[in-house]
Design a protein around this motif. Structure first.
Motif, PDB file in Angstrom:
ATOM      1  N   TRP A 193       0.692  -1.216  -0.088  1.00  0.00           N
ATOM      2  CA  TRP A 193       0.029  -0.046  -0.016  1.00  0.00           C
ATOM      3  C   TRP A 193       0.781   1.108  -0.146  1.00  0.00           C
ATOM      4  CZ3 TRP A 193      -5.450   0.381   1.035  1.00  0.00           C
ATOM      5  CH2 TRP A 193      -6.228  -0.857   0.907  1.00  0.00           C
ATOM      6  N   HIS A 194       0.653   2.102  -0.925  1.00  0.00           N
ATOM      7  CA  HIS A 194       1.634   3.315  -1.151  1.00  0.00           C
ATOM      8  C   HIS A 194       0.723   4.725  -0.920  1.00  0.00           C
ATOM      9  CE1 HIS A 194       4.912   0.538  -2.208  1.00  0.00           C
ATOM     10  NE2 HIS A 194       3.922  -0.080  -2.939  1.00  0.00           N
ATOM     11  N   HIS A 195       1.394   5.479  -0.362  1.00  0.00           N
ATOM     12  CA  HIS A 195       0.776   6.827  -0.365  1.00  0.00           C
ATOM     13  C   HIS A 195       1.480   7.547  -1.468  1.00  0.00           C
ATOM     14  CE1 HIS A 195       1.562  11.324   1.033  1.00  0.00           C
ATOM     15  NE2 HIS A 195      -0.117  11.048   1.236  1.00  0.00           N
ATOM     16  N   MET A 196       0.604   8.277  -2.238  1.00  0.00           N
ATOM     17  CA  MET A 196       1.124   9.024  -3.547  1.00  0.00           C
ATOM     18  C   MET A 196       1.119  10.547  -3.247  1.00  0.00           C
ATOM     19  SD  MET A 196       2.239   7.312  -5.965  1.00  0.00           S
ATOM     20  CE  MET A 196       2.312   8.457  -7.466  1.00  0.00           C
ATOM     21  N   PRO A 197       1.936  11.339  -2.594  1.00  0.00           N
ATOM     22  CA  PRO A 197       2.040  12.720  -2.118  1.00  0.00           C
ATOM     23  C   PRO A 197       1.418  13.372  -3.721  1.00  0.00           C
ATOM     24  CG  PRO A 197       3.840  11.848  -1.529  1.00  0.00           C
ATOM     25  CD  PRO A 197       3.224  10.793  -2.388  1.00  0.00           C
ATOM     26  N   PHE A 198       0.420  14.541  -3.157  1.00  0.00           N
ATOM     27  CA  PHE A 198       0.087  15.381  -4.489  1.00  0.00           C
ATOM     28  C   PHE A 198       1.071  16.414  -4.590  1.00  0.00           C
ATOM     29  CE2 PHE A 198      -2.510  18.169  -6.978  1.00  0.00           C
ATOM     30  CZ  PHE A 198      -3.426  17.238  -7.326  1.00  0.00           C
ATOM     31  N   ASP A 199       2.198  15.965  -5.491  1.00  0.00           N
ATOM     32  CA  ASP A 199       3.212  16.846  -5.835  1.00  0.00           C
ATOM     33  C   ASP A 199       3.012  17.796  -6.856  1.00  0.00           C
ATOM     34  OD1 ASP A 199       4.286  16.052  -3.421  1.00  0.00           O
ATOM     35  OD2 ASP A 199       5.599  14.344  -4.500  1.00  0.00           O
ATOM     36  N   VAL A 200       2.146  17.682  -7.687  1.00  0.00           N
ATOM     37  CA  VAL A 200       1.685  18.220  -9.103  1.00  0.00           C
ATOM     38  C   VAL A 200       1.504  19.770  -8.565  1.00  0.00           C
ATOM     39  CG1 VAL A 200       0.042  18.475 -10.855  1.00  0.00           C
ATOM     40  CG2 VAL A 200       0.605  16.347  -9.958  1.00  0.00           C
ATOM     41  N   PRO A 201       2.323  20.678  -9.427  1.00  0.00           N
ATOM     42  CA  PRO A 201       2.204  21.926  -9.067  1.00  0.00           C
ATOM     43  C   PRO A 201       0.665  22.509  -9.416  1.00  0.00           C
ATOM     44  CG  PRO A 201       3.949  21.528 -10.438  1.00  0.00           C
ATOM     45  CD  PRO A 201       3.320  20.185 -10.343  1.00  0.00           C
ATOM     46  N   LEU A 202       0.259  23.280  -8.511  1.00  0.00           N
ATOM     47  CA  LEU A 202      -1.252  23.749  -8.559  1.00  0.00           C
ATOM     48  C   LEU A 202      -0.935  25.182  -9.163  1.00  0.00           C
ATOM     49  CD1 LEU A 202      -3.393  22.549  -5.585  1.00  0.00           C
ATOM     50  CD2 LEU A 202      -3.175  22.030  -8.089  1.00  0.00           C
ATOM     51  N   ASP A 203      -0.661  25.362 -10.545  1.00  0.00           N
ATOM     52  CA  ASP A 203      -0.659  26.595 -11.262  1.00  0.00           C
ATOM     53  C   ASP A 203      -2.126  26.850 -11.459  1.00  0.00           C
ATOM     54  OD1 ASP A 203      -0.594  28.570 -13.094  1.00  0.00           O
ATOM     55  OD2 ASP A 203       1.185  27.858 -14.158  1.00  0.00           O
ATOM     56  N   PRO A 204      -2.613  28.137 -11.094  1.00  0.00           N
ATOM     57  CA  PRO A 204      -4.113  28.363 -11.444  1.00  0.00           C
ATOM     58  C   PRO A 204      -4.463  28.321 -12.947  1.00  0.00           C
ATOM     59  CG  PRO A 204      -3.175  30.031  -9.724  1.00  0.00           C
ATOM     60  CD  PRO A 204      -2.040  28.988 -10.287  1.00  0.00           C
ATOM     61  N   ALA A 205      -3.283  28.438 -13.823  1.00  0.00           N
ATOM     62  CA  ALA A 205      -3.446  28.391 -14.994  1.00  0.00           C
ATOM     63  C   ALA A 205      -3.797  27.316 -15.744  1.00  0.00           C
ATOM     64  CB  ALA A 205      -2.371  29.375 -16.102  1.00  0.00           C
ATOM     65  N   GLN A 206      -3.572  26.075 -14.911  1.00  0.00           N
ATOM     66  CA  GLN A 206      -3.613  24.927 -15.329  1.00  0.00           C
ATOM     67  C   GLN A 206      -4.919  24.092 -14.481  1.00  0.00           C
ATOM     68  OE1 GLN A 206       0.376  23.061 -14.504  1.00  0.00           O
ATOM     69  NE2 GLN A 206       0.910  23.327 -16.705  1.00  0.00           N
ATOM     70  N   MET A 207      -5.458  24.805 -13.900  1.00  0.00           N
ATOM     71  CA  MET A 207      -6.659  24.348 -13.104  1.00  0.00           C
ATOM     72  C   MET A 207      -7.843  24.412 -13.972  1.00  0.00           C
ATOM     73  SD  MET A 207      -5.835  24.973  -9.145  1.00  0.00           S
ATOM     74  CE  MET A 207      -7.111  23.821  -8.644  1.00  0.00           C
ATOM     75  N   ALA A 208      -8.914  23.771 -13.719  1.00  0.00           N
ATOM     76  CA  ALA A 208     -10.252  24.000 -14.489  1.00  0.00           C
ATOM     77  C   ALA A 208     -10.857  25.271 -14.303  1.00  0.00           C
ATOM     78  CB  ALA A 208     -11.361  23.113 -13.882  1.00  0.00           C
ATOM     79  N   ALA A 209     -11.720  25.487 -14.825  1.00  0.00           N
ATOM     80  CA  ALA A 209     -12.375  26.889 -15.033  1.00  0.00           C
ATOM     81  C   ALA A 209     -13.151  27.297 -13.542  1.00  0.00           C
ATOM     82  CB  ALA A 209     -13.366  27.037 -15.972  1.00  0.00           C
ATOM     83  N   ASP A 210     -13.379  26.182 -12.659  1.00  0.00           N
ATOM     84  CA  ASP A 210     -13.822  26.419 -11.292  1.00  0.00           C
ATOM     85  C   ASP A 210     -12.952  26.826 -10.502  1.00  0.00           C
ATOM     86  OD1 ASP A 210     -12.717  24.083 -10.870  1.00  0.00           O
ATOM     87  OD2 ASP A 210     -14.507  23.132 -10.555  1.00  0.00           O
ATOM     88  N   GLY A 211     -11.607  26.964 -10.935  1.00  0.00           N
ATOM     89  CA  GLY A 211     -10.664  27.075  -9.841  1.00  0.00           C
ATOM     90  C   GLY A 211     -10.477  26.187  -8.771  1.00  0.00           C
TER      91      GLY A 211
END
Length: 240
Positions: free
Chosen positions: A192-210
Protein backbone atom coordinates in the motif's frame (compact mmCIF):
# COMPACT_ATOMS: atom_id res chain seq x y z
CA UNK A 1 -5.55 22.81 20.21
CA UNK A 2 -4.67 26.20 18.69
CA UNK A 3 -6.21 25.22 15.34
CA UNK A 4 -9.42 24.06 17.05
CA UNK A 5 -9.71 27.29 19.00
CA UNK A 6 -9.13 29.40 15.92
CA UNK A 7 -11.67 27.43 13.90
CA UNK A 8 -14.26 27.91 16.62
CA UNK A 9 -13.55 31.62 16.79
CA UNK A 10 -13.70 31.93 13.01
CA UNK A 11 -16.68 29.61 12.54
CA UNK A 12 -19.21 32.36 11.62
CA UNK A 13 -16.84 33.69 8.95
CA UNK A 14 -15.98 30.20 7.71
CA UNK A 15 -19.63 29.20 7.41
CA UNK A 16 -20.44 32.36 5.47
CA UNK A 17 -17.45 31.96 3.17
CA UNK A 18 -18.24 28.30 2.57
CA UNK A 19 -21.82 29.07 1.63
CA UNK A 20 -20.69 31.89 -0.66
CA UNK A 21 -18.14 29.69 -2.44
CA UNK A 22 -20.70 26.92 -2.98
CA UNK A 23 -23.27 29.39 -4.30
CA UNK A 24 -20.87 31.06 -6.72
CA UNK A 25 -18.80 28.07 -7.79
CA UNK A 26 -19.02 27.03 -11.41
CA UNK A 27 -20.62 23.58 -11.57
CA UNK A 28 -18.67 21.43 -13.99
CA UNK A 29 -19.81 18.00 -15.25
CA UNK A 30 -17.92 14.75 -14.97
CA UNK A 31 -15.88 13.84 -18.04
CA UNK A 32 -17.77 11.93 -20.70
CA UNK A 33 -16.59 8.68 -22.22
CA UNK A 34 -16.23 5.03 -21.22
CA UNK A 35 -15.37 4.05 -17.67
CA UNK A 36 -13.77 0.74 -18.47
CA UNK A 37 -11.82 -0.78 -21.30
CA UNK A 38 -8.84 -2.76 -22.55
CA UNK A 39 -5.86 -1.11 -24.19
CA UNK A 40 -2.23 -1.87 -25.07
CA UNK A 41 -0.09 -4.93 -25.58
CA UNK A 42 2.23 -6.85 -23.31
CA UNK A 43 1.79 -8.60 -19.96
CA UNK A 44 -1.76 -8.48 -18.60
CA UNK A 45 -2.48 -5.89 -15.90
CA UNK A 46 -5.78 -4.86 -14.32
CA UNK A 47 -6.32 -1.46 -12.67
CA UNK A 48 -9.26 -0.01 -10.75
CA UNK A 49 -9.50 3.76 -10.18
CA UNK A 50 -11.76 4.64 -7.24
CA UNK A 51 -12.67 8.10 -6.06
CA UNK A 52 -14.43 11.45 -6.19
CA UNK A 53 -14.85 14.18 -8.80
CA UNK A 54 -11.12 14.32 -9.50
CA UNK A 55 -11.18 10.62 -10.36
CA UNK A 56 -14.36 11.18 -12.39
CA UNK A 57 -12.57 13.76 -14.55
CA UNK A 58 -14.37 16.93 -13.54
CA UNK A 59 -12.49 19.78 -15.18
CA UNK A 60 -11.94 18.13 -18.57
CA UNK A 61 -14.30 17.15 -21.36
CA UNK A 62 -13.50 13.47 -21.95
CA UNK A 63 -12.07 10.59 -19.93
CA UNK A 64 -9.12 10.46 -22.33
CA UNK A 65 -7.96 13.74 -20.74
CA UNK A 66 -8.79 12.69 -17.16
CA UNK A 67 -6.85 10.60 -14.67
CA UNK A 68 -8.20 7.26 -15.91
CA UNK A 69 -7.42 8.06 -19.52
CA UNK A 70 -3.99 9.50 -18.85
CA UNK A 71 -2.99 6.62 -16.59
CA UNK A 72 -4.31 4.06 -19.09
CA UNK A 73 -2.45 5.64 -21.98
CA UNK A 74 0.80 5.57 -20.01
CA UNK A 75 0.42 1.97 -18.83
CA UNK A 76 -0.69 0.72 -22.26
CA UNK A 77 2.84 1.33 -23.51
CA UNK A 78 4.04 -1.61 -21.40
CA UNK A 79 0.97 -3.70 -20.58
CA UNK A 80 -2.21 -5.17 -21.97
CA UNK A 81 -4.30 -3.13 -19.59
CA UNK A 82 -7.81 -3.82 -18.38
CA UNK A 83 -9.03 -0.73 -16.52
CA UNK A 84 -12.16 0.34 -14.70
CA UNK A 85 -13.28 3.62 -13.11
CA UNK A 86 -15.63 3.87 -10.12
CA UNK A 87 -16.00 7.55 -9.24
CA UNK A 88 -18.66 10.10 -8.38
CA UNK A 89 -18.70 13.83 -7.80
CA UNK A 90 -19.04 14.60 -4.09
CA UNK A 91 -17.83 11.17 -2.98
CA UNK A 92 -16.51 10.93 0.56
CA UNK A 93 -14.91 7.99 2.30
CA UNK A 94 -18.30 7.19 3.86
CA UNK A 95 -20.27 7.36 0.62
CA UNK A 96 -17.64 5.27 -1.16
CA UNK A 97 -17.91 2.61 1.53
CA UNK A 98 -21.68 2.63 1.11
CA UNK A 99 -21.42 2.38 -2.66
CA UNK A 100 -19.08 -0.60 -2.46
CA UNK A 101 -21.57 -2.55 -0.33
CA UNK A 102 -23.31 -3.72 -3.49
CA UNK A 103 -20.18 -5.04 -5.17
CA UNK A 104 -19.26 -8.70 -5.51
CA UNK A 105 -15.61 -9.66 -5.03
CA UNK A 106 -13.65 -9.02 -8.23
CA UNK A 107 -9.85 -9.27 -7.87
CA UNK A 108 -7.65 -6.70 -9.63
CA UNK A 109 -3.90 -6.22 -9.72
CA UNK A 110 -3.84 -2.56 -8.75
CA UNK A 111 -6.21 -0.10 -7.05
CA UNK A 112 -5.69 3.67 -7.35
CA UNK A 113 -7.73 5.97 -5.11
CA UNK A 114 -8.48 9.69 -5.16
CA UNK A 115 -10.47 10.62 -2.04
CA UNK A 116 -10.29 13.04 0.85
CA UNK A 117 -11.15 16.53 -0.39
CA UNK A 118 -14.85 16.14 0.34
CA UNK A 119 -14.14 14.70 3.79
CA UNK A 120 -12.27 17.93 4.52
CA UNK A 121 -14.84 20.28 3.02
CA UNK A 122 -17.69 18.40 4.78
CA UNK A 123 -15.88 18.93 8.11
CA UNK A 124 -15.66 15.22 8.89
CA UNK A 125 -13.97 14.95 12.31
CA UNK A 126 -10.40 13.69 12.15
CA UNK A 127 -11.01 10.57 14.25
CA UNK A 128 -14.13 9.65 12.28
CA UNK A 129 -12.22 10.04 9.03
CA UNK A 130 -9.44 7.76 10.29
CA UNK A 131 -11.93 5.04 11.24
CA UNK A 132 -13.63 5.29 7.86
CA UNK A 133 -10.27 5.11 6.09
CA UNK A 134 -9.40 1.92 7.96
CA UNK A 135 -12.79 0.49 6.98
CA UNK A 136 -12.16 1.46 3.35
CA UNK A 137 -8.78 -0.27 3.38
CA UNK A 138 -10.44 -3.44 4.67
CA UNK A 139 -13.21 -3.21 2.06
CA UNK A 140 -10.71 -2.79 -0.77
CA UNK A 141 -8.81 -5.86 0.41
CA UNK A 142 -12.02 -7.86 0.75
CA UNK A 143 -13.48 -6.97 -2.65
CA UNK A 144 -10.47 -6.54 -4.89
CA UNK A 145 -7.55 -8.38 -3.21
CA UNK A 146 -5.10 -6.02 -4.97
CA UNK A 147 -1.40 -6.74 -5.21
CA UNK A 148 -0.65 -3.00 -5.10
CA UNK A 149 -2.65 0.01 -3.90
CA UNK A 150 -1.79 3.65 -4.57
CA UNK A 151 -3.74 6.13 -2.46
CA UNK A 152 -3.47 9.67 -3.82
CA UNK A 153 -2.69 12.24 -1.18
CA UNK A 154 -5.26 14.81 -0.08
CA UNK A 155 -4.63 17.86 -2.32
CA UNK A 156 -3.34 21.06 -0.70
CA UNK A 157 -6.59 22.98 -0.33
CA UNK A 158 -4.59 25.88 1.07
CA UNK A 159 -3.44 26.57 -2.49
CA UNK A 160 -6.83 26.40 -4.23
CA UNK A 161 -7.44 29.79 -5.88
CA UNK A 162 -11.22 29.75 -5.51
CA UNK A 163 -11.05 29.66 -1.70
CA UNK A 164 -10.83 32.96 0.22
CA UNK A 165 -8.93 33.37 3.47
CA UNK A 166 -9.42 32.38 6.26
CA UNK A 167 -11.41 29.48 4.75
CA UNK A 168 -8.45 28.55 2.55
CA UNK A 169 -6.08 28.53 5.52
CA UNK A 170 -8.44 26.43 7.64
CA UNK A 171 -9.17 23.82 4.95
CA UNK A 172 -5.51 23.75 3.99
CA UNK A 173 -4.43 22.93 7.53
CA UNK A 174 -7.01 20.18 7.84
CA UNK A 175 -6.15 18.72 4.43
CA UNK A 176 -2.49 18.59 5.42
CA UNK A 177 -3.40 16.86 8.68
CA UNK A 178 -5.52 14.26 6.87
CA UNK A 179 -2.79 13.67 4.30
CA UNK A 180 -0.09 13.19 6.93
CA UNK A 181 -2.29 10.69 8.76
CA UNK A 182 -2.92 8.83 5.50
CA UNK A 183 0.81 8.63 4.78
CA UNK A 184 1.51 7.38 8.31
CA UNK A 185 -1.24 4.74 8.20
CA UNK A 186 0.11 3.31 4.94
CA UNK A 187 3.75 3.39 5.99
CA UNK A 188 3.64 -0.04 7.63
CA UNK A 189 1.31 -1.66 5.10
CA UNK A 190 3.08 -3.79 2.54
CA UNK A 191 2.04 -3.05 -1.04
CA UNK A 192 0.00 0.00 0.00
CA UNK A 193 1.54 3.30 -1.08
CA UNK A 194 0.81 6.93 -0.37
CA UNK A 195 1.12 9.15 -3.46
CA UNK A 196 1.76 12.72 -2.29
CA UNK A 197 -0.02 15.34 -4.37
CA UNK A 198 3.17 16.86 -5.74
CA UNK A 199 1.67 18.22 -8.97
CA UNK A 200 2.11 22.02 -9.11
CA UNK A 201 -1.20 23.84 -8.69
CA UNK A 202 -0.66 26.61 -11.21
CA UNK A 203 -4.03 28.43 -11.41
CA UNK A 204 -3.59 28.60 -15.19
CA UNK A 205 -3.53 24.79 -15.31
CA UNK A 206 -6.62 24.29 -13.17
CA UNK A 207 -10.17 23.96 -14.42
CA UNK A 208 -12.40 26.98 -14.95
CA UNK A 209 -13.94 26.49 -11.49
CA UNK A 210 -10.58 27.09 -9.78
CA UNK A 211 -11.05 23.86 -7.81
CA UNK A 212 -10.52 20.87 -10.10
CA UNK A 213 -7.52 19.86 -12.20
CA UNK A 214 -7.21 20.90 -15.81
CA UNK A 215 -5.79 18.69 -18.60
CA UNK A 216 -2.14 19.43 -17.79
CA UNK A 217 -2.52 18.51 -14.12
CA UNK A 218 -4.38 15.29 -14.97
CA UNK A 219 -1.60 14.39 -17.43
CA UNK A 220 1.12 14.96 -14.82
CA UNK A 221 -0.85 13.05 -12.18
CA UNK A 222 -1.42 10.05 -14.47
CA UNK A 223 2.23 10.03 -15.54
CA UNK A 224 3.44 10.06 -11.93
CA UNK A 225 1.24 7.13 -10.89
CA UNK A 226 2.17 5.16 -14.02
CA UNK A 227 5.86 5.73 -13.27
CA UNK A 228 5.41 4.32 -9.77
CA UNK A 229 3.51 1.31 -11.08
CA UNK A 230 6.19 0.58 -13.66
CA UNK A 231 8.82 0.77 -10.91
CA UNK A 232 6.95 -1.43 -8.43
CA UNK A 233 5.42 -4.05 -10.74
CA UNK A 234 5.48 -6.94 -10.19
CA UNK A 235 5.62 -6.83 -6.38
CA UNK A 236 8.29 -8.95 -4.75
CA UNK A 237 5.83 -11.29 -3.07
CA UNK A 238 2.54 -12.60 -4.36
CA UNK A 239 -0.15 -13.47 -1.86
CA UNK A 240 -2.27 -15.07 -4.53
Amino acid sequence: MLDIGLRLALSPVLLLQGATVRARALKLPEASGPREGTIGTGPALSVLILGDSSAAGVGVTHQDQALAGQLSQQLSQDFSLNWRLIAKTGATTASTLKHLEGFAPSPVDIVVTALGVNDVTHAVPFGVWQRRQHALHARIEQLFAPRLVYMSGVPPLGLFPILPHPLRWTLGRQAARFDQALATSLGARKHWHHMPFDVPLDPAQMAADGFHPGPEIYALWGKEIASRINTDWPPVSNRH
